[in-house]
Design a protein around this motif. Structure first.
Motif, PDB file in Angstrom:
ATOM      1  N   ALA A 135      44.893  43.283  37.858  1.00  0.00           N
ATOM      2  CA  ALA A 135      44.390  41.418  37.382  1.00  0.00           C
ATOM      3  C   ALA A 135      42.847  40.877  37.703  1.00  0.00           C
ATOM      4  O   ALA A 135      42.459  40.341  36.050  1.00  0.00           O
ATOM      5  N   LYS A 136      42.431  41.172  38.384  1.00  0.00           N
ATOM      6  CA  LYS A 136      41.324  40.688  38.691  1.00  0.00           C
ATOM      7  C   LYS A 136      40.197  41.515  38.572  1.00  0.00           C
ATOM      8  O   LYS A 136      38.737  41.251  38.410  1.00  0.00           O
TER       9      LYS A 136
ATOM     10  N   LYS B 206      41.504  50.093  33.246  1.00  0.00           N
ATOM     11  CA  LYS B 206      40.899  48.335  34.215  1.00  0.00           C
ATOM     12  C   LYS B 206      39.665  48.496  35.073  1.00  0.00           C
ATOM     13  O   LYS B 206      38.160  48.775  34.849  1.00  0.00           O
ATOM     14  N   ALA B 207      40.095  49.818  35.741  1.00  0.00           N
ATOM     15  CA  ALA B 207      38.969  50.105  36.740  1.00  0.00           C
ATOM     16  C   ALA B 207      37.907  51.323  36.631  1.00  0.00           C
ATOM     17  O   ALA B 207      36.168  50.085  36.701  1.00  0.00           O
ATOM     18  N   LEU B 208      37.898  51.718  35.144  1.00  0.00           N
ATOM     19  CA  LEU B 208      36.802  52.380  35.005  1.00  0.00           C
ATOM     20  C   LEU B 208      35.706  51.635  33.540  1.00  0.00           C
ATOM     21  O   LEU B 208      34.633  52.161  34.109  1.00  0.00           O
ATOM     22  N   SER B 209      36.341  50.445  33.344  1.00  0.00           N
ATOM     23  CA  SER B 209      35.481  50.287  32.522  1.00  0.00           C
ATOM     24  C   SER B 209      34.859  48.429  32.978  1.00  0.00           C
ATOM     25  O   SER B 209      33.687  48.357  32.682  1.00  0.00           O
ATOM     26  N   GLU B 210      34.889  48.377  34.639  1.00  0.00           N
ATOM     27  CA  GLU B 210      33.639  47.790  35.431  1.00  0.00           C
ATOM     28  C   GLU B 210      33.149  47.955  36.581  1.00  0.00           C
ATOM     29  O   GLU B 210      32.614  47.698  36.942  1.00  0.00           O
ATOM     30  N   LEU B 211      33.266  49.397  36.989  1.00  0.00           N
ATOM     31  CA  LEU B 211      33.094  50.057  37.821  1.00  0.00           C
ATOM     32  C   LEU B 211      31.681  50.787  37.754  1.00  0.00           C
ATOM     33  O   LEU B 211      31.169  51.132  36.487  1.00  0.00           O
ATOM     34  N   SER B 212      30.939  50.172  38.404  1.00  0.00           N
ATOM     35  CA  SER B 212      29.474  50.247  38.574  1.00  0.00           C
ATOM     36  C   SER B 212      29.064  51.858  38.945  1.00  0.00           C
ATOM     37  O   SER B 212      30.336  52.711  39.496  1.00  0.00           O
TER      38      SER B 212
END
Length: 195
Positions: A21-22, A109-115
């Motif tokens: 969700a976030k 979702k997680a891969l798109s935002e992780l640095s």
């Protein structure tokens, strides 16, 4: 100190929904407390950190998705019918309406935002995607052995095209959630990959 007693799978599935969700970065400990029903101290006791909870959530997500994946190939007249059923289910997921719907995929979702500062999570996500892809490779190999598709393209090539299409469809659905259109695109993807 006595360890907290809770249903681990239920907690992890609630955490998955919160992370989807976030996003991992924006999900706070308060969000996780609300989602899981566990106090931050219990989360730390059980998983050591937010990162530990995310790693456990990825593992649970992979287990759940692997079990679900198998169901698409039970009682199908042809092996390829399971792939089409999987694609149609993906369309249903991304176009579902309601509070409890999980439109996004945790790994995507997680891969798109992780640095770069979360290498353990990135490795776990990539491993999860590899397992997902391996499932499709096995299915395409079986379909080739059964004579349902030709050997002109390898099972790996077909899988790469299919996975790229699924991930693209999930992304596209975030701005264009028309079920009829997405179903047409899913069928087109199926035809392209299986020809």
């Amino acid at each position: 100190m006595r360890s907290a007693e809770f249903d681990r799978e239920q907690v992890l599935r609630a955490a998955i929904k919160a992370f989807v969700a976030k996003g991992y970065t924006k999900t706070s400990m308060q969000d996780l407390k609300k989602a899981t029903g566990l106090h931050p101290g219990s989360i730390y006791c059980a998983f050591e950190s937010k990162q530990g909870l995310m790693l456990a959530a990825i593992e649970q997500y992979e287990k759940d998705k692997s079990a679900e994946f198998e169901t698409f190939f039970v009682d199908q007249p042809r092996i390829l019918d399971g792939i089409l059923a999987y694609l149609e289910n993906t369309v249903s997921e991304v176009t579902a309406i309601g509070h409890d719907c999980q439109k996004a995929c945790l790994t995507q979702k997680a891969l798109s935002e992780l640095s770069d500062n979360e290498p353990e999570i990135e490795i776990a996500l990539k491993d999860s995607i590899q397992q997902w892809q391996h499932g499709f490779v096995e299915v395409f190999q079986k379909a080739q052995q059964a004579g349902e598709i030709s050997g002109d393209r390898s099972a790996e090539q077909r899988t790469q095209s299919l996975v790229m299409g699924i991930l693209g469809m999930r992304t596209y659905a975030q701005t264009q959630a028309d079920k009829t259109l997405l179903t047409q695109l899913a069928h087109q993807l199926f035809d392209d990959v299986c020809r």
